[in-house]
Design a protein around this motif. Sequence first.
Motif, PDB file in Angstrom:
ATOM      1  N   LEU A   1      -5.588  -8.607   3.245  1.00  0.00           N
ATOM      2  CA  LEU A   1      -5.110  -9.473   2.298  1.00  0.00           C
ATOM      3  C   LEU A   1      -4.385 -10.785   2.769  1.00  0.00           C
ATOM      4  O   LEU A   1      -3.511 -10.586   3.815  1.00  0.00           O
ATOM      5  N   GLU A   2      -4.456 -11.826   2.336  1.00  0.00           N
ATOM      6  CA  GLU A   2      -3.762 -12.929   2.898  1.00  0.00           C
ATOM      7  C   GLU A   2      -3.595 -14.010   1.691  1.00  0.00           C
ATOM      8  O   GLU A   2      -4.044 -13.569   0.647  1.00  0.00           O
TER       9      GLU A   2
ATOM     10  N   GLU B   1       0.688 -11.686  -4.347  1.00  0.00           N
ATOM     11  CA  GLU B   1       0.487 -11.248  -5.919  1.00  0.00           C
ATOM     12  C   GLU B   1       0.329  -9.780  -5.681  1.00  0.00           C
ATOM     13  O   GLU B   1       0.919  -8.946  -6.587  1.00  0.00           O
ATOM     14  N   THR B   2      -0.320  -9.226  -4.799  1.00  0.00           N
ATOM     15  CA  THR B   2      -0.327  -7.638  -4.657  1.00  0.00           C
ATOM     16  C   THR B   2       1.085  -6.822  -4.308  1.00  0.00           C
ATOM     17  O   THR B   2       1.543  -6.089  -4.871  1.00  0.00           O
ATOM     18  N   ALA B   3       1.587  -7.601  -3.363  1.00  0.00           N
ATOM     19  CA  ALA B   3       2.838  -7.179  -3.041  1.00  0.00           C
ATOM     20  C   ALA B   3       4.114  -7.318  -4.311  1.00  0.00           C
ATOM     21  O   ALA B   3       4.866  -6.318  -4.193  1.00  0.00           O
ATOM     22  N   SER B   4       3.871  -8.286  -4.948  1.00  0.00           N
ATOM     23  CA  SER B   4       4.770  -8.426  -5.827  1.00  0.00           C
ATOM     24  C   SER B   4       4.571  -7.388  -6.859  1.00  0.00           C
ATOM     25  O   SER B   4       5.766  -6.640  -7.500  1.00  0.00           O
TER      26      SER B   4
ATOM     27  N   ALA C   1       0.997  -1.070   0.105  1.00  0.00           N
ATOM     28  CA  ALA C   1       0.020   0.101   0.089  1.00  0.00           C
ATOM     29  C   ALA C   1       0.716   1.079  -0.051  1.00  0.00           C
ATOM     30  O   ALA C   1       0.573   2.222  -0.686  1.00  0.00           O
ATOM     31  N   PHE C   2       1.827   1.235   0.641  1.00  0.00           N
ATOM     32  CA  PHE C   2       3.014   2.260   0.785  1.00  0.00           C
ATOM     33  C   PHE C   2       3.580   2.823  -0.631  1.00  0.00           C
ATOM     34  O   PHE C   2       3.485   3.933  -1.119  1.00  0.00           O
ATOM     35  N   GLU C   3       4.010   1.426  -0.997  1.00  0.00           N
ATOM     36  CA  GLU C   3       4.649   1.592  -2.511  1.00  0.00           C
ATOM     37  C   GLU C   3       3.404   2.367  -3.611  1.00  0.00           C
ATOM     38  O   GLU C   3       3.631   3.344  -4.087  1.00  0.00           O
TER      39      GLU C   3
END
Length: 251
Positions: free
Chosen positions: A213-214, A220-223, A137-139
């Motif tokens: 999210l988990e 997927e979102t983090a990547s 979210a920060f990115e």
Amino acid sequence: MAIYEVFHGLVLRETLSKEADKILTVLTAEKGKLTVIARGARRKNSRIAAAAELYVYSEMTAYESHGYMMLTEASTVELFQGLRADMEALALANYFAELTEALAGEGEDCSLLLQHLLNAFYALGELKKEPTQVKAAFEMRLMTLAGFAPLLDRCMVCGEGVEEGAAFDLLGGGLLCPVCAKERGAAALSSASLAALRHSTTAPAKKLYAFSLEGDALAETASLAERYTLSQMDRRFSALDFYKSMKTTTI
């Protein structure tokens, strides 16, 4: 005669200088990124020692001398002690600070960047939000604030609205509808990841980390958020490399 200025600032980086001094990189709202000399900050009895520590937010009084701000007084506002008690949170804070410093300019209005970074530190250190989710979210929000907002409401090629079966084009910085995604051989995003990306770029600041999210959706979102950020910045970040190596060795 020296003209004293009072401002609020967050220490992003410190360099040890001489016997007891520090050279600080400080992020402020109105003046952007400043180089501040904290004379005697490493002495035990220094009145400015606490404010001259990394990731401390303070009210500072300083005067300009030969292009530098000379710190004379400081009163801490937020110490973010929770960051220092958690190695993963601290490592992630290092990356957030390095990334924000790369985008902040001198003499610019950096109020939104500063508030975004302060909120992230609070989410990590005090609210104990899930670090991987906070990072994503920060990115995405930082890229949006910096002028690199991705197109997430319609296909970047044909302009059609997109909900199901969307893919994300990293280089183009936007969604692809199922038809355009198939033509480009792009893999579809999960609906949970798409919702998280949209939330991260448009939600009110106070609700930025108010989602969950988990599992595969989080991964997927983090990547995607990391790869998008690095593609827009076109550089690597040593603090990110350290964070990822630390995560690998602790698994």
